[in-house]
Design a protein around this motif. Structure first.
Motif, PDB file in Angstrom:
ATOM      1  N   HIS A  35       5.455  51.007  20.262  1.00 21.68           N
ATOM      2  CA  HIS A  35       5.360  49.538  19.835  1.00 21.68           C
ATOM      3  C   HIS A  35       4.080  49.232  20.236  1.00 21.68           C
ATOM      4  N   PRO A  88      10.435  46.556  21.637  1.00 27.33           N
ATOM      5  CA  PRO A  88      11.895  46.907  21.840  1.00 27.33           C
ATOM      6  C   PRO A  88      12.362  45.522  22.982  1.00 27.33           C
ATOM      7  N   GLN A  92      16.748  48.257  25.217  1.00 28.54           N
ATOM      8  CA  GLN A  92      16.296  49.444  24.433  1.00 28.54           C
ATOM      9  C   GLN A  92      15.380  50.109  25.072  1.00 28.54           C
ATOM     10  N   TYR A 103      12.656  55.147  25.097  1.00 34.65           N
ATOM     11  CA  TYR A 103      13.591  54.379  24.474  1.00 34.65           C
ATOM     12  C   TYR A 103      14.938  54.924  24.705  1.00 34.65           C
ATOM     13  N   ARG A 115      15.624  51.516  19.457  1.00 31.43           N
ATOM     14  CA  ARG A 115      14.271  50.996  18.726  1.00 31.43           C
ATOM     15  C   ARG A 115      13.903  51.851  17.710  1.00 31.43           C
ATOM     16  N   GLU A 360      19.666  47.833  17.099  1.00 32.06           N
ATOM     17  CA  GLU A 360      19.174  48.439  15.838  1.00 32.06           C
ATOM     18  C   GLU A 360      19.959  50.026  15.931  1.00 32.06           C
TER      19      GLU A 360
END
Length: 385
Positions: A35, A88, A92, A103, A115, A360
């Motif tokens: 991310h 996240p 997560q 993660y 994630r 997710e």
């Protein structure tokens, strides 16, 4: 799940249920944080492609990963994804024994939770395995995983500027459960997003003598009335209706309760459609109002009916449900590719409402389905190429 499991290690049971290694690869990619910085995920993708395929593998200066196989002189069919993800939730992420962030992965009921599982490392893994296993028929098969999709298509735009314009692209963003439960559809169009700001300028004065100034909030409200009366953009793509929208989402003006404001800003969210825009410039008919475009993510319409039909035929062949040509409500990298001249469809495992959530997940069964679709698009290309 242990850290060893999260990194994609295989046991005898996994070997039996994952003969092509798709599930293990998905777990490995999803476990890698991407991310803030997608470099490590790109490293893993590049390393796997070099080790597991005979394709020509490249990594550009932006961090995008490409792999090519088949006839380089034939039309190119690209399997396109991205390996960056949105930030996240706290639930997560975890910290391993080495102090590094990972993660959190969880597998249950035939799904992988984590994630990026749905958006969209699962589809990236399916495309990688399809590239490895496919025997392209009369086309060059290209895999591309971009960076910066979640930041407005940074990687895709850079790749296009560098000359990446395949004739055809299957973009692996979500298309599952659009026409019905358990069905992976083929997206032939999606909306774009244009983010605008209306800036109203006035003249401040003490609120006890408002007639001595020009109230920017009043001008902004007049501009909002103009926006409110605009018709939504609308078009049709391959018989599918695509209707956009326009909405004022923020208003910010004023500095104190006793001061007539000399500035007010209004944020407008517009969902654009192929070939049509709302005439937001009309807001500038209000004195003191300026319209500024802050972001413009293009919509997508498939430009090749034969390609879209071939994708739908393949999708129907690999599942028991009856997929359809559908429209996606939000922008993807397919918009940038279509704008550059690539015929695009979207077909992927993510279900509606799954991406960007704290829970997710992606279905392994649907990932297997997408793998077969991607592979077949390269091996049955005579229908469109």
């Amino acid at each position: 799940m242990s850290d060893d499991d999260a990194s994609g290690g295989l046991d005898e049971e996994t070997n039996a249920t994952d003969p092509d290694g798709l599930r293990a690869l998905t777990r490995e990619l999803v476990s890698i944080p991407s991310h803030d910085d997608p470099t490590a995920a790109g490293d893993a993708i590049e390393s796997w492609l070099r080790a597991e395929t005979d394709a020509t593998v490249d990594r550009d200066e932006h961090g995008n990963v490409f792999a090519r196989t088949g006839d380089p002189d034939a039309p190119t069919v690209a399997l396109v994804g991205h390996h960056d993800v949105v930030p996240p939730a706290k639930s997560q992420t975890t910290v391993g024994d080495d102090g590094e962030e990972r993660y959190v992965l969880d597998e249950r009921d035939g799904r992988l939770y984590g994630r990026g599982s749905a958006d969209m490392k699962g589809a990236v893994a399916a495309a990688m395995c399809a590239l490895r296993d496919a025997d392209p028929d009369g086309v060059e098969l290209c895999f591309a995983s971009f960076v910066g999709e979640e930041l407005g298509g940074v990687g895709a735009r850079a790749a296009i500027e560098d000359g990446f314009t395949p004739e055809f692209a299957v973009v692996g963003e979500g298309s599952t459960n659009y026409s019905g439960e358990g069905v992976t559809d083929v997206v032939v169009a999606h909306k774009g997003r244009r983010a605008s700001t209306l800036v109203a300028s006035g003249e401040s004065t003490h609120a006890s003598i408002p007639e001595k100034g020009v109230n920017a909030v009043y001008s902004a409200c007049d501009a909002v009335d103009v926006v409110r009366e605009l018709d939504f953009p609308e078009t049709t793509v391959m018989g599918e209706r695509v209707r956009g929208s326009v909405a004022v989402t923020e208003i910010d003006g004023g500095t104190a309760w006793n001061v007539v404001p000399d500035r007010c800003e209004v944020t407008v969210d517009e969902r654009t459609v192929p070939g049509a825009r709302a005439p937001l410039e009309r807001a500038e008919s209000i004195d003191g109002v300026e319209w500024r475009v802050e972001q413009d993510l293009p919509p997508m319409a498939c430009s090749d009916d034969a390609f879209a039909d071939a994708a739908l035929t393949v999708a129907r062949d690999v599942q028991s449900g009856t997929p359809e040509h559908v429209v996606k409500p939000h922008a993807t990298d397919a918009g940038w590719l279509a704008e550059a001249g690539t015929a695009c469809v979207i077909c992927g495992a993510a279900e509606t409402g799954e991406a960007h959530t704290d829970t997710e997940s992606v279905s392994y069964e649907v990932l297997d389905r997408c793998y077969r679709i991607y592979r077949s698009m390269a091996e049955d290309a005579e229908a469109f190429a």
